[in-house]
Design a protein around this motif. Structure first.
Motif, PDB file in Angstrom:
ATOM      1  N   ARG A  73       0.838  -1.194   0.000  1.00  0.00           N
ATOM      2  CA  ARG A  73       0.000   0.000   0.000  1.00  0.00           C
ATOM      3  C   ARG A  73       0.883   1.258   0.000  1.00  0.00           C
ATOM      4  N   ILE A  74       0.534   2.245  -0.784  1.00  0.00           N
ATOM      5  CA  ILE A  74       1.282   3.515  -0.747  1.00  0.00           C
ATOM      6  C   ILE A  74       0.660   4.413   0.318  1.00  0.00           C
ATOM      7  N   ALA A  75      -0.524   4.868   0.054  1.00  0.00           N
ATOM      8  CA  ALA A  75      -1.222   5.771   0.987  1.00  0.00           C
ATOM      9  C   ALA A  75      -2.676   5.721   0.580  1.00  0.00           C
ATOM     10  N   GLY A  76      -3.544   6.057   1.526  1.00  0.00           N
ATOM     11  CA  GLY A  76      -4.958   5.975   1.196  1.00  0.00           C
ATOM     12  C   GLY A  76      -5.339   4.516   1.007  1.00  0.00           C
ATOM     13  N   GLY A  77      -6.500   4.294   0.453  1.00  0.00           N
ATOM     14  CA  GLY A  77      -7.007   2.929   0.398  1.00  0.00           C
ATOM     15  C   GLY A  77      -6.811   2.205  -0.907  1.00  0.00           C
ATOM     16  N   HIS A  78      -6.385   2.924  -1.971  1.00  0.00           N
ATOM     17  CA  HIS A  78      -6.433   2.265  -3.275  1.00  0.00           C
ATOM     18  C   HIS A  78      -5.199   2.502  -4.132  1.00  0.00           C
ATOM     19  N   SER A  79      -4.058   2.818  -3.502  1.00  0.00           N
ATOM     20  CA  SER A  79      -2.824   3.021  -4.267  1.00  0.00           C
ATOM     21  C   SER A  79      -1.769   2.043  -3.791  1.00  0.00           C
ATOM     22  N   PHE A  80      -1.080   1.428  -4.749  1.00  0.00           N
ATOM     23  CA  PHE A  80      -0.166   0.337  -4.421  1.00  0.00           C
ATOM     24  C   PHE A  80       1.139   0.491  -5.199  1.00  0.00           C
ATOM     25  N   VAL A  81       2.221  -0.071  -4.633  1.00  0.00           N
ATOM     26  CA  VAL A  81       3.506  -0.100  -5.334  1.00  0.00           C
ATOM     27  C   VAL A  81       3.984  -1.549  -5.350  1.00  0.00           C
ATOM     28  N   ARG A  82       4.471  -1.993  -6.515  1.00  0.00           N
ATOM     29  CA  ARG A  82       4.901  -3.384  -6.645  1.00  0.00           C
ATOM     30  C   ARG A  82       6.113  -3.646  -5.760  1.00  0.00           C
ATOM     31  N   ASP A  83       6.113  -4.810  -5.099  1.00  0.00           N
ATOM     32  CA  ASP A  83       7.293  -5.293  -4.383  1.00  0.00           C
ATOM     33  C   ASP A  83       8.450  -5.424  -5.358  1.00  0.00           C
ATOM     34  N   GLY A  84       9.656  -5.644  -4.837  1.00  0.00           N
ATOM     35  CA  GLY A  84      10.805  -5.909  -5.702  1.00  0.00           C
ATOM     36  C   GLY A  84      10.540  -7.120  -6.591  1.00  0.00           C
ATOM     37  N   GLY A  85      11.568  -7.683  -7.148  1.00  0.00           N
ATOM     38  CA  GLY A  85      11.389  -8.756  -8.121  1.00  0.00           C
ATOM     39  C   GLY A  85      10.935 -10.079  -7.532  1.00  0.00           C
ATOM     40  N   GLU A  86      10.912 -10.174  -6.201  1.00  0.00           N
ATOM     41  CA  GLU A  86      10.626 -11.437  -5.532  1.00  0.00           C
ATOM     42  C   GLU A  86       9.211 -11.946  -5.832  1.00  0.00           C
ATOM     43  N   VAL A  87       9.086 -13.251  -6.024  1.00  0.00           N
ATOM     44  CA  VAL A  87       7.803 -13.867  -6.376  1.00  0.00           C
ATOM     45  C   VAL A  87       7.532 -15.040  -5.436  1.00  0.00           C
ATOM     46  N   ARG A  88       6.318 -15.111  -4.899  1.00  0.00           N
ATOM     47  CA  ARG A  88       5.914 -16.271  -4.089  1.00  0.00           C
ATOM     48  C   ARG A  88       5.315 -17.322  -5.017  1.00  0.00           C
ATOM     49  N   THR A  89       5.586 -18.601  -4.760  1.00  0.00           N
ATOM     50  CA  THR A  89       5.110 -19.646  -5.666  1.00  0.00           C
ATOM     51  C   THR A  89       4.403 -20.772  -4.910  1.00  0.00           C
ATOM     52  N   ALA A  90       3.478 -21.437  -5.614  1.00  0.00           N
ATOM     53  CA  ALA A  90       2.850 -22.646  -5.074  1.00  0.00           C
ATOM     54  C   ALA A  90       2.654 -23.628  -6.213  1.00  0.00           C
ATOM     55  N   LEU A  91       2.859 -24.906  -5.923  1.00  0.00           N
ATOM     56  CA  LEU A  91       2.655 -25.962  -6.914  1.00  0.00           C
ATOM     57  C   LEU A  91       1.824 -27.052  -6.247  1.00  0.00           C
ATOM     58  N   VAL A  92       0.620 -27.275  -6.800  1.00  0.00           N
ATOM     59  CA  VAL A  92      -0.322 -28.225  -6.212  1.00  0.00           C
ATOM     60  C   VAL A  92      -0.573 -29.356  -7.198  1.00  0.00           C
ATOM     61  N   HIS A  93      -0.582 -30.591  -6.699  1.00  0.00           N
ATOM     62  CA  HIS A  93      -1.005 -31.739  -7.505  1.00  0.00           C
ATOM     63  C   HIS A  93      -2.171 -32.415  -6.800  1.00  0.00           C
ATOM     64  N   SER A  94      -3.190 -32.801  -7.588  1.00  0.00           N
ATOM     65  CA  SER A  94      -4.319 -33.534  -7.028  1.00  0.00           C
ATOM     66  C   SER A  94      -4.742 -34.603  -8.013  1.00  0.00           C
ATOM     67  N   GLY A  95      -5.015 -35.794  -7.494  1.00  0.00           N
ATOM     68  CA  GLY A  95      -5.485 -36.863  -8.371  1.00  0.00           C
ATOM     69  C   GLY A  95      -5.125 -38.220  -7.832  1.00  0.00           C
ATOM     70  N   GLY A  96      -5.951 -39.198  -8.149  1.00  0.00           N
ATOM     71  CA  GLY A  96      -5.667 -40.572  -7.719  1.00  0.00           C
ATOM     72  C   GLY A  96      -5.629 -40.712  -6.214  1.00  0.00           C
ATOM     73  N   GLY A  97      -6.363 -39.843  -5.516  1.00  0.00           N
ATOM     74  CA  GLY A  97      -6.406 -39.937  -4.064  1.00  0.00           C
ATOM     75  C   GLY A  97      -5.198 -39.347  -3.364  1.00  0.00           C
ATOM     76  N   ALA A  98      -4.293 -38.764  -4.126  1.00  0.00           N
ATOM     77  CA  ALA A  98      -3.094 -38.172  -3.508  1.00  0.00           C
ATOM     78  C   ALA A  98      -3.033 -36.680  -3.823  1.00  0.00           C
ATOM     79  N   GLU A  99      -2.594 -35.924  -2.837  1.00  0.00           N
ATOM     80  CA  GLU A  99      -2.420 -34.484  -3.054  1.00  0.00           C
ATOM     81  C   GLU A  99      -1.084 -34.048  -2.469  1.00  0.00           C
ATOM     82  N   THR A 100      -0.421 -33.127  -3.175  1.00  0.00           N
ATOM     83  CA  THR A 100       0.828 -32.574  -2.643  1.00  0.00           C
ATOM     84  C   THR A 100       0.820 -31.065  -2.815  1.00  0.00           C
ATOM     85  N   VAL A 101       1.488 -30.390  -1.889  1.00  0.00           N
ATOM     86  CA  VAL A 101       1.638 -28.936  -1.961  1.00  0.00           C
ATOM     87  C   VAL A 101       3.114 -28.593  -1.757  1.00  0.00           C
TER      88      VAL A 101
END
Ligand code: URC
Length: 286
Positions: free
Chosen positions: A108-136
């Motif tokens: 958030r920059i200021a006020g309720g609706h202004s934003f600035v992008r974080d640095g280059g860092e990215v959060r990731t998730a990889l999900v598999h589902s099927g055959g009764g097995a799930e992994t995260v």
């Protein structure tokens, strides 16, 4: 020779969704990149061109947008599980769903609706589902870190092509890609993510390094030591070389102050740190 169809999968890659949650004048933002990949009884489409089992990738993209509206986007691990389960449970021909999500942070920059992008860092998730097995598998990419001292590299093997000088004080810099496998599928994802990121940073900063390999092991170890719910950490870390510049031609001594930051080539240090009692799940990383 018998020619047969081998493993295959299909889906819509990189659906970019920005979900705004309007809480009066205060807005919240989720900015994600979702890749869906489905597999199952897909022989006919490949062998005869019969598309009856094929849920169009266009529908998959629409599902991502519709789910963003209907369910909101909470932790990306939860959104991934929601989508993966939906495709497996609603399509008889789909035996397995893989959902990979990358999240770009905004502050958030200021006020309720202004934003600035974080640095280059990215959060990731990889999900598999099927055959009764799930992994995260959760993670991050492009966490760029640097130690301006506390790093040495000496005692290495030498051959006729070795010119590298040993050093007992160098800059150690890297852009961390880390992924970690959870034992279950119902963790407190956001808190777990913050703790894992903090552990990686604390171990990077707190390790007096004799090699980037040693630092890598300490970083993975710290994540596992602090969170029982995580059983395997995989790290990929480029050694972003900083070379001391020779200032003698200008009559100056370079007392570890001026470096040339090279962008390539770079050493690429990769490794896995794991609980050796945890059940192996190689497909979790696919
Ligand atoms: O931490 C390091 N590990 C290496 O394997 C290596 N190789 C190299 O040239 N510099 C470094 N630094």
């Amino acid at each position: 020779m018998a020619i047969v169809l081998g493993p295959n999968r299909y889906g819509k890659a990189e659906t970019r969704v920005v979900r705004v949650t309007r809480d009066g004048a205060t807005h919240r933002l989720k900015d994600v990149n979702v890749s869906v990949s489905l597999s199952g009884a897909m022989e006919d489409v490949h062998l005869t061109g019969d598309n009856a089992a094929v849920l169009p990738t266009d529908s998959q993209k629409n599902t991502v947008f519709a789910f963003a509206k209907r369910h909101g986007i909470g932790a990306i691990e939860d959104f991934g599980l929601l989508l993966a389960r939906h495709f497996v449970e609603s399509r008889p021909a789909v035996g397995h769903a893989r959902v990979e999500i990358h999240e770009y942070g905004w502050n958030r920059i200021a006020g309720g609706h202004s934003f600035v992008r974080d640095g280059g860092e990215v959060r990731t998730a990889l999900v598999h589902s099927g055959g009764g097995a799930e992994t995260v598998v959760s993670g991050l990419t492009d966490l760029v870190v640097l130690n301006s001292t506390g790093s040495e590299f000496h005692g290495f093997a030498r051959d006729e092509y070795t010119t590298l000088e040993p050093t007992d004080d160098r800059v150690l810099a890297t852009a961390v890609t880390a992924r970690w496998r959870h034992r279950g599928t119902d963790a407190a994802w956001d808190a777990s993510y913050r703790a894992a990121r903090d552990a990686l940073l604390a171990a990077f900063a707190g390790t007096h390094s004799l090699s980037l390999q040693q630092t890598l092991y300490q970083m993975g170890r710290r994540v596992l030591a602090e969170q029982d719910g995580i059983c395997e950490v995989r790290l990929s870390m480029p050694n972003k070389h900083h070379f001391l510049v020779d200032l003698e031609p200008f009559g100056m001594k370079n007392d570890n102050e001026v470096y040339f930051a090279a962008d390539r080539p770079y050493g690429l240090i990769e490794g896995t740190v794991l609980d050796d009692g945890a059940p192996a799940a190689p497909s979790a990383w696919n």
